[in-house]
Design a protein around this motif. Structure first.
Motif, PDB file in Angstrom:
ATOM      1  N   ARG A   1       4.647   7.165   5.676  1.00 13.02           N
ATOM      2  CA  ARG A   1       4.572   5.756   5.271  1.00 13.02           C
ATOM      3  C   ARG A   1       3.921   4.901   6.351  1.00 13.02           C
ATOM      4  NH1 ARG A   1      10.691   4.548   3.800  1.00 13.02           N
ATOM      5  NH2 ARG A   1      10.906   5.764   5.700  1.00 13.02           N
ATOM      6  N   TYR A   2       3.739   5.483   7.524  1.00 12.00           N
ATOM      7  CA  TYR A   2       3.213   4.713   8.655  1.00 12.00           C
ATOM      8  C   TYR A   2       1.744   5.056   8.855  1.00 12.00           C
ATOM      9  CZ  TYR A   2       8.186   4.332   9.219  1.00 12.00           C
ATOM     10  OH  TYR A   2       9.524   4.114   8.977  1.00 12.00           O
ATOM     11  N   TRP A   3       0.867   4.112   8.558  1.00  9.99           N
ATOM     12  CA  TRP A   3      -0.555   4.364   8.587  1.00  9.99           C
ATOM     13  C   TRP A   3      -1.256   3.114   9.088  1.00  9.99           C
ATOM     14  CZ3 TRP A   3      -3.132   0.800   5.687  1.00  9.99           C
ATOM     15  CH2 TRP A   3      -2.362   0.134   4.717  1.00  9.99           C
ATOM     16  N   ARG A   4      -2.506   3.289   9.448  1.00  9.15           N
ATOM     17  CA  ARG A   4      -3.364   2.173   9.832  1.00  9.15           C
ATOM     18  C   ARG A   4      -4.650   2.276   9.040  1.00  9.15           C
ATOM     19  NH1 ARG A   4      -4.023   3.386  15.974  1.00  9.15           N
ATOM     20  NH2 ARG A   4      -4.295   5.434  15.015  1.00  9.15           N
ATOM     21  N   ASP A   5      -5.297   1.151   8.785  1.00  8.79           N
ATOM     22  CA  ASP A   5      -6.591   1.179   8.091  1.00  8.79           C
ATOM     23  C   ASP A   5      -7.555   2.069   8.846  1.00  8.79           C
ATOM     24  OD1 ASP A   5      -5.911  -0.495   6.021  1.00  8.79           O
ATOM     25  OD2 ASP A   5      -6.394  -2.319   7.141  1.00  8.79           O
ATOM     26  N   GLY A   6      -8.209   2.947   8.111  1.00 11.71           N
ATOM     27  CA  GLY A   6      -9.129   3.878   8.742  1.00 11.71           C
ATOM     28  C   GLY A   6      -8.539   5.263   8.915  1.00 11.71           C
ATOM     29  N   ASP A   7      -7.193   5.383   8.875  1.00 13.71           N
ATOM     30  CA  ASP A   7      -6.579   6.703   8.954  1.00 13.71           C
ATOM     31  C   ASP A   7      -6.822   7.457   7.654  1.00 13.71           C
ATOM     32  OD1 ASP A   7      -5.654   6.121  11.410  1.00 13.71           O
ATOM     33  OD2 ASP A   7      -3.562   5.811  10.844  1.00 13.71           O
TER      34      ASP A   7
ATOM     35  N   PHE B   1      -1.288  27.499  -3.174  1.00 14.33           N
ATOM     36  CA  PHE B   1       0.031  26.913  -3.382  1.00 14.33           C
ATOM     37  C   PHE B   1       0.177  25.843  -2.307  1.00 14.33           C
ATOM     38  CE2 PHE B   1       2.928  29.942  -5.913  1.00 14.33           C
ATOM     39  CZ  PHE B   1       1.894  30.276  -6.776  1.00 14.33           C
ATOM     40  N   VAL B   2       0.147  24.567  -2.718  1.00 16.24           N
ATOM     41  CA  VAL B   2       0.158  23.454  -1.774  1.00 16.24           C
ATOM     42  C   VAL B   2       1.462  22.682  -1.911  1.00 16.24           C
ATOM     43  CG1 VAL B   2      -0.992  21.318  -1.072  1.00 16.24           C
ATOM     44  CG2 VAL B   2      -2.351  23.267  -1.858  1.00 16.24           C
ATOM     45  N   ALA B   3       2.148  22.489  -0.783  1.00 16.82           N
ATOM     46  CA  ALA B   3       3.368  21.692  -0.760  1.00 16.82           C
ATOM     47  C   ALA B   3       3.063  20.330  -0.170  1.00 16.82           C
ATOM     48  CB  ALA B   3       4.443  22.388   0.068  1.00 16.82           C
ATOM     49  N   LEU B   4       3.533  19.276  -0.838  1.00 16.09           N
ATOM     50  CA  LEU B   4       3.438  17.913  -0.325  1.00 16.09           C
ATOM     51  C   LEU B   4       4.805  17.510   0.201  1.00 16.09           C
ATOM     52  CD1 LEU B   4       1.419  16.203  -3.235  1.00 16.09           C
ATOM     53  CD2 LEU B   4       0.513  17.306  -1.177  1.00 16.09           C
ATOM     54  N   VAL B   5       4.882  17.169   1.470  1.00 18.07           N
ATOM     55  CA  VAL B   5       6.159  16.808   2.082  1.00 18.07           C
ATOM     56  C   VAL B   5       6.045  15.443   2.735  1.00 18.07           C
ATOM     57  CG1 VAL B   5       6.790  19.219   2.481  1.00 18.07           C
ATOM     58  CG2 VAL B   5       5.590  17.955   4.277  1.00 18.07           C
ATOM     59  N   GLY B   6       7.185  14.802   2.912  1.00 15.70           N
ATOM     60  CA  GLY B   6       7.217  13.500   3.542  1.00 15.70           C
ATOM     61  C   GLY B   6       8.383  12.690   3.017  1.00 15.70           C
ATOM     62  N   PRO B   7       8.696  11.569   3.660  1.00 14.52           N
ATOM     63  CA  PRO B   7       9.842  10.749   3.246  1.00 14.52           C
ATOM     64  C   PRO B   7       9.588  10.057   1.919  1.00 14.52           C
ATOM     65  CG  PRO B   7       8.581   9.623   4.939  1.00 14.52           C
ATOM     66  CD  PRO B   7       7.984  10.995   4.816  1.00 14.52           C
ATOM     67  N   SER B   8      10.655   9.555   1.321  1.00 14.18           N
ATOM     68  CA  SER B   8      10.528   8.817   0.063  1.00 14.18           C
ATOM     69  C   SER B   8       9.614   7.612   0.262  1.00 14.18           C
ATOM     70  CB  SER B   8      11.899   8.343  -0.414  1.00 14.18           C
ATOM     71  OG  SER B   8      12.732   9.446  -0.693  1.00 14.18           O
ATOM     72  N   GLY B   9       8.763   7.371  -0.733  1.00  7.44           N
ATOM     73  CA  GLY B   9       7.894   6.214  -0.686  1.00  7.44           C
ATOM     74  C   GLY B   9       6.570   6.419   0.013  1.00  7.44           C
TER      75      GLY B   9
ATOM     76  N   ASN C   1       0.844  -1.191   0.000  1.00  9.68           N
ATOM     77  CA  ASN C   1       0.000   0.000   0.000  1.00  9.68           C
ATOM     78  C   ASN C   1       0.882   1.243   0.000  1.00  9.68           C
ATOM     79  OD1 ASN C   1      -2.911  -0.881   0.365  1.00  9.68           O
ATOM     80  ND2 ASN C   1      -1.892  -2.035   1.976  1.00  9.68           N
ATOM     81  N   VAL C   2       0.727   2.090  -1.022  1.00  6.22           N
ATOM     82  CA  VAL C   2       1.473   3.352  -1.068  1.00  6.22           C
ATOM     83  C   VAL C   2       0.643   4.465  -0.443  1.00  6.22           C
ATOM     84  CG1 VAL C   2       2.551   5.056  -2.584  1.00  6.22           C
ATOM     85  CG2 VAL C   2       2.727   2.615  -3.119  1.00  6.22           C
ATOM     86  N   LEU C   3      -0.646   4.489  -0.748  1.00  5.32           N
ATOM     87  CA  LEU C   3      -1.565   5.457  -0.154  1.00  5.32           C
ATOM     88  C   LEU C   3      -2.779   4.699   0.377  1.00  5.32           C
ATOM     89  CD1 LEU C   3      -1.537   8.296  -2.827  1.00  5.32           C
ATOM     90  CD2 LEU C   3      -0.732   8.519  -0.481  1.00  5.32           C
TER      91      LEU C   3
END
Length: 237
Positions: free
Chosen positions: A229-235, A30-38, A16-18
């Protein structure tokens, strides 16, 4: 609201990527998307661009589902996609030519094509002037600096008057001084949005960009969206 991503997810096999990501973007933001690779930043851009479809969920542009690439959305990548055999002027005018004329028209109506070509090149010249590149109109990409090439690439997208401009780490390969110079050009676009709003007009530029630099995100964007990259179902991302 110009862009809506409703509960979009992306899976590659068991990966799961998203997961259930919802994001709404207003016209002129103007929207910036930030976060680690992947974590899915570039995947979100591809959804908006229309080159990828989410595994689940819906992506809308002005209330209409995005089913494929469209001239309504332009993109600039980290590694500029300029044609080395065309001058800066003709690189910027090239998109107008492809969008508004056909090969038979250019072959069999040479006089009408010559007139239109002059119009497209004039529009390209004005756009390059706005980016401080009026002195390199007839230079080839190999004769330009990295910062100049990236400005040409941005002008190449903006001359098509897209409703949304996507920037995928556009300054990542540039030195610090050149990066700061291009950041100032983006802030000039933001000021044009402010001026349009003050006149009661719709802001002309909606920009979504990916960056690994938090300082850059807070400096350029009026909204910063963090992905993990750290998520749970429902987030919801």
């Amino acid at each position: 609201m110009l862009i809506q991503l409703r509960d979009v997810s992306q899976r590659y096999g068991i990966k799961n990527v998203l997961s259930s990501c919802t994001l709404n973007i207003d016209r002129g933001q103007f929207v910036a998307l930030v976060g680690p690779s992947g974590c899915g930043k570039s995947t979100l851009l591809r959804f908006i661009l229309g080159t990828n479809q989410p595994t689940t969920g819906l992506v809308l542009l002005d209330g209409k589902a995005i089913s494929g690439p469209t001239r309504e959305v332009g993109i600039v990548y980290q590694h500029y996609s300029l044609y080395p055999f065309l001058t800066a002027l003709d690189n910027v005018a090239f998109g107008l030519m492809l969008d508004r004329t056909s090969i038979p028209f250019r072959l069999f109506r040479p006089f009408a094509w010559r007139s239109l070509r002059q119009q497209y090149r004039a529009a390209a010249s004005c756009m390059l002037d706005e980016f401080g590149l009026g002195h390199v109109l007839h230079s080839y990409p190999g004769e330009l600096s990295g910062g100049q090439r990236q400005r040409v690439a941005i002008a190449q997208s903006l001359v098509m008057q897209p409703r949304v401009l996507l920037l995928d780490e556009p300054f990542g390969a540039l030195d610090e001084a050149t990066r700061e110079e291009l950041q100032r050009y983006l802030l000039q676009l933001y000021q044009k949005n402010v001026a349009a709003k003050q006149k009661g007009q719709p802001p002309p530029y909606t920009i979504v960009f990916v960056t690994h630099e938090l300082n850059e995100a807070f400096y350029l964007a009026d909204r910063v969206v963090g992905l993990s990259r750290y998520w749970r179902d429902g987030d919801v991302g």
